[in-house]
Scaffold this active site. Structure first.
Site, mmCIF file in Angstrom:
data_model
loop_
_atom_site.group_PDB
_atom_site.id
_atom_site.type_symbol
_atom_site.label_atom_id
_atom_site.label_comp_id
_atom_site.label_asym_id
_atom_site.label_seq_id
_atom_site.Cartn_x
_atom_site.Cartn_y
_atom_site.Cartn_z
ATOM 1 N N HIS A 76 -17.404 12.084 61.395
ATOM 2 C CA HIS A 76 -16.460 11.396 60.506
ATOM 3 C C HIS A 76 -15.259 10.790 61.227
ATOM 4 O O HIS A 76 -14.432 10.147 60.610
ATOM 5 C CB HIS A 76 -15.978 12.349 59.411
ATOM 6 C CG HIS A 76 -14.983 13.358 59.905
ATOM 7 N ND1 HIS A 76 -15.346 14.459 60.630
ATOM 8 C CD2 HIS A 76 -13.636 13.414 59.797
ATOM 9 C CE1 HIS A 76 -14.266 15.155 60.942
ATOM 10 N NE2 HIS A 76 -13.215 14.547 60.456
HETATM 11 C C1 UD1 Z 1 -9.343 13.902 57.016
HETATM 12 C C2 UD1 Z 1 -8.477 14.448 58.114
HETATM 13 C C3 UD1 Z 1 -9.357 15.042 59.215
HETATM 14 C C4 UD1 Z 1 -10.341 16.043 58.657
HETATM 15 C C5 UD1 Z 1 -11.153 15.360 57.582
HETATM 16 C C6 UD1 Z 1 -12.174 16.310 56.975
HETATM 17 C C7 UD1 Z 1 -6.385 13.228 58.454
HETATM 18 C C8 UD1 Z 1 -5.660 12.294 59.339
HETATM 19 N N1 UD1 Z 1 -7.674 13.418 58.736
HETATM 20 O O1 UD1 Z 1 -10.025 12.766 57.541
HETATM 21 O O2 UD1 Z 1 -8.543 15.706 60.142
HETATM 22 O O3 UD1 Z 1 -11.197 16.508 59.681
HETATM 23 O O4 UD1 Z 1 -10.248 14.897 56.566
HETATM 24 O O5 UD1 Z 1 -12.860 15.713 55.969
HETATM 25 O O6 UD1 Z 1 -5.783 13.781 57.568
HETATM 26 N N2 UD1 Z 1 -12.514 9.892 50.632
HETATM 27 C C9 UD1 Z 1 -13.288 10.013 49.498
HETATM 28 N N3 UD1 Z 1 -13.213 11.170 48.805
HETATM 29 C C10 UD1 Z 1 -12.408 12.187 49.175
HETATM 30 C C11 UD1 Z 1 -11.638 12.052 50.340
HETATM 31 C C12 UD1 Z 1 -11.705 10.904 51.064
HETATM 32 O O7 UD1 Z 1 -14.010 9.118 49.138
HETATM 33 O O8 UD1 Z 1 -12.374 13.211 48.482
HETATM 34 C C13 UD1 Z 1 -12.580 8.651 51.409
HETATM 35 C C14 UD1 Z 1 -11.212 8.005 51.465
HETATM 36 O O9 UD1 Z 1 -11.049 7.123 50.418
HETATM 37 C C15 UD1 Z 1 -11.258 7.289 52.777
HETATM 38 C C16 UD1 Z 1 -12.132 8.177 53.630
HETATM 39 O O10 UD1 Z 1 -12.891 8.983 52.756
HETATM 40 O O11 UD1 Z 1 -11.878 6.059 52.630
HETATM 41 C C17 UD1 Z 1 -11.329 8.991 54.583
HETATM 42 O O12 UD1 Z 1 -10.534 9.994 53.925
HETATM 43 P P1 UD1 Z 1 -9.150 10.525 54.515
HETATM 44 O O13 UD1 Z 1 -8.684 11.720 53.785
HETATM 45 O O14 UD1 Z 1 -8.207 9.396 54.658
HETATM 46 O O15 UD1 Z 1 -9.444 10.977 55.984
HETATM 47 P P2 UD1 Z 1 -10.708 11.708 56.584
HETATM 48 O O16 UD1 Z 1 -11.421 10.724 57.435
HETATM 49 O O17 UD1 Z 1 -11.464 12.440 55.512
#
Ligand code: UD1
Length: 366
Positions: free
Chosen positions: A212
């Protein structure tokens, strides 16, 4: 709120496993007549049922007292929304201490907000460093630790980083690893996901993959190269890939996925640990999974150049393959030849970190 009431902050998936044992230890202390209390604040950074609710249910974490509901956005947008909303909450009702865990955006945003309002900050999993400023988590760690009062650490490496940054020993508490507390506390409860039975997966007969990190998944060509290289080298074994929402966006656009690739939804905790536990190997770019693989004794290939958890390499089962896909083939050769190193469990990863943290908090919040 009483003067022994702390805020516990959670935001994203890896936070949930880290706070569960701390909450359990606080509740045990309360049942014995103790006065340490908490307010559980979920920032809403992760909001999908599979990324959040499933973990609360399986780990017996109480419903959050407050959900700041920030949702998706750029890092600056998420940081700003968390800070604004958490500031309002603290202004309405102050806490004696703000306890943050790990290295996600919610960790940093709440730490800054609390400290600016004069609320002391405790950081669980403090002091770990990858040295790689391209990882948003490294920025979060550096910023959080720069304004933390009390540092709860998982390793001597973390202690050394903090001392080198000028933190006095009286503020560093080497307590162990709360993520491993959760692993050990739930090990007897793990069970297979439905796909495990559907695919007739057997012990040591498949590979589990999680990816991820932006550097691995945000560029479609790179993600495609990694997946093809893993599947081509897996000797026909099924490759099980629980897909993070961030990764799903690009994976959907890759045509011709290998036939031994099986993509599945993000897994709830108990099914995920079961998947890792029975795998021939795990291939990942996560930090937490390298710790879990170390304790479970499962060979782990990390597709990153650096790690903030060197103990998983030096003492555990993890090998840093780097970000060049050409390292994957030789790693599989070694795995199949039975030459993967066996590891040992790092000091204090014994299931009691949450209890130690609460013992310290009781002394700190007099
Ligand atoms: C975040 C953390 C990372 C952790 C990871 C575990 C930061 C900087 N990064 O990264 O350290 O290892 O979580 O999962 O905080 N999204 C969804 N549904 C959700 C959550 C996210 O669709 O419930 C989508 C968001 O819209 C975005 C992408 O996933 O497009 C990334 O989510 P985000 O929380 O920004 O960061 P992660 O890459 O998940």
């Amino acid at each position: 709120m009483t003067d022994r009431q702390l805020d516990i902050i959670v935001g994203a998936r890896p936070n949930f496993m880290k706070i569960a044992p701390i909450i359990r230890a606080i509740e045990t202390q309360r049942e014995a007549g103790g006065t340490l209390g908490y307010r559980l604040v979920h920032t809403g950074q992760h909001y999908d049922p599979l990324m959040s609710d499933a973990f609360f249910e399986q780990l017996g974490i109480p419903q959050p007292d407050v959900n700041l509901g920030v949702g998706s956005g750029t890092h600056a947008e998420q940081t700003a929304a968390i800070m604004t909303r958490y500031e309002n909450l603290l202004l309405e009702q102050r806490a004696a201490l703000c306890l943050v865990v790990g290295d996600v955006t919610s960790t940093m945003a709440c730490a800054i907000t609390a400290q600016k309002l004069g609320v002391p900050v405790a950081h669980v999993e403090a002091g770990i460093r990858s040295g790689d400023w391209e990882m948003p988590e490294e920025i979060n760690r550096l910023v959080t630790d720069a304004i933390t009062n009390y540092f709860f650490t998982t390793s001597e490496y973390a202690n050394a980083h903090l001392r080198a940054a000028g933190v006095g020993d009286e503020r560093i508490f080497f307590v162990g690893n709360t993520m491993i507390d959760t692993l050990l506390a739930n090990y007897d409860r793990i069970f297979p996901a439905a796909f495990f039975t559907d695919l007739a997966l057997g012990d040591d007969q498949y590979v589990a993959v999680t990816l991820h990190r932006p550097t691995n998944v945000d560029e479609r060509a790179r993600l495609s190269e990694l997946i093809h290289t893993i599947c081509d080298n897996a000797r026909g074994m099924p490759v099980i890939f629980p897909v993070h929402p961030r990764t799903a966006r690009n994976l959907n656009d890759i045509g011709n996925l290998p036939s031994n690739l099986h993509r599945v939804e993000p897994q709830p905790y108990l099914q995920f640990i079961h998947l890792i536990c029975h795998a021939k190997a795990v291939i990942t770019d996560s930090g937490g999974i390298t710790e879990e693989a170390t304790v479970l004794g499962v060979p782990c290939m990390t597709l990153r150049d650096t790690t903030e958890r060197p103990e998983t390499v030096e003492q555990g089962t993890n090998i840093l393959l780097g970000t060049d896909a050409s390292a994957i083939g030789p790693a599989f050769d070694r795995l199949i030849a039975g030459k993967w190193h066996t590891g040992r469990v790092p000091p204090l990863w014994d299931g009691k970190a949450g209890e130690r943290i609460v013992e310290h908090l009781l002394k700190l919040l007099i």
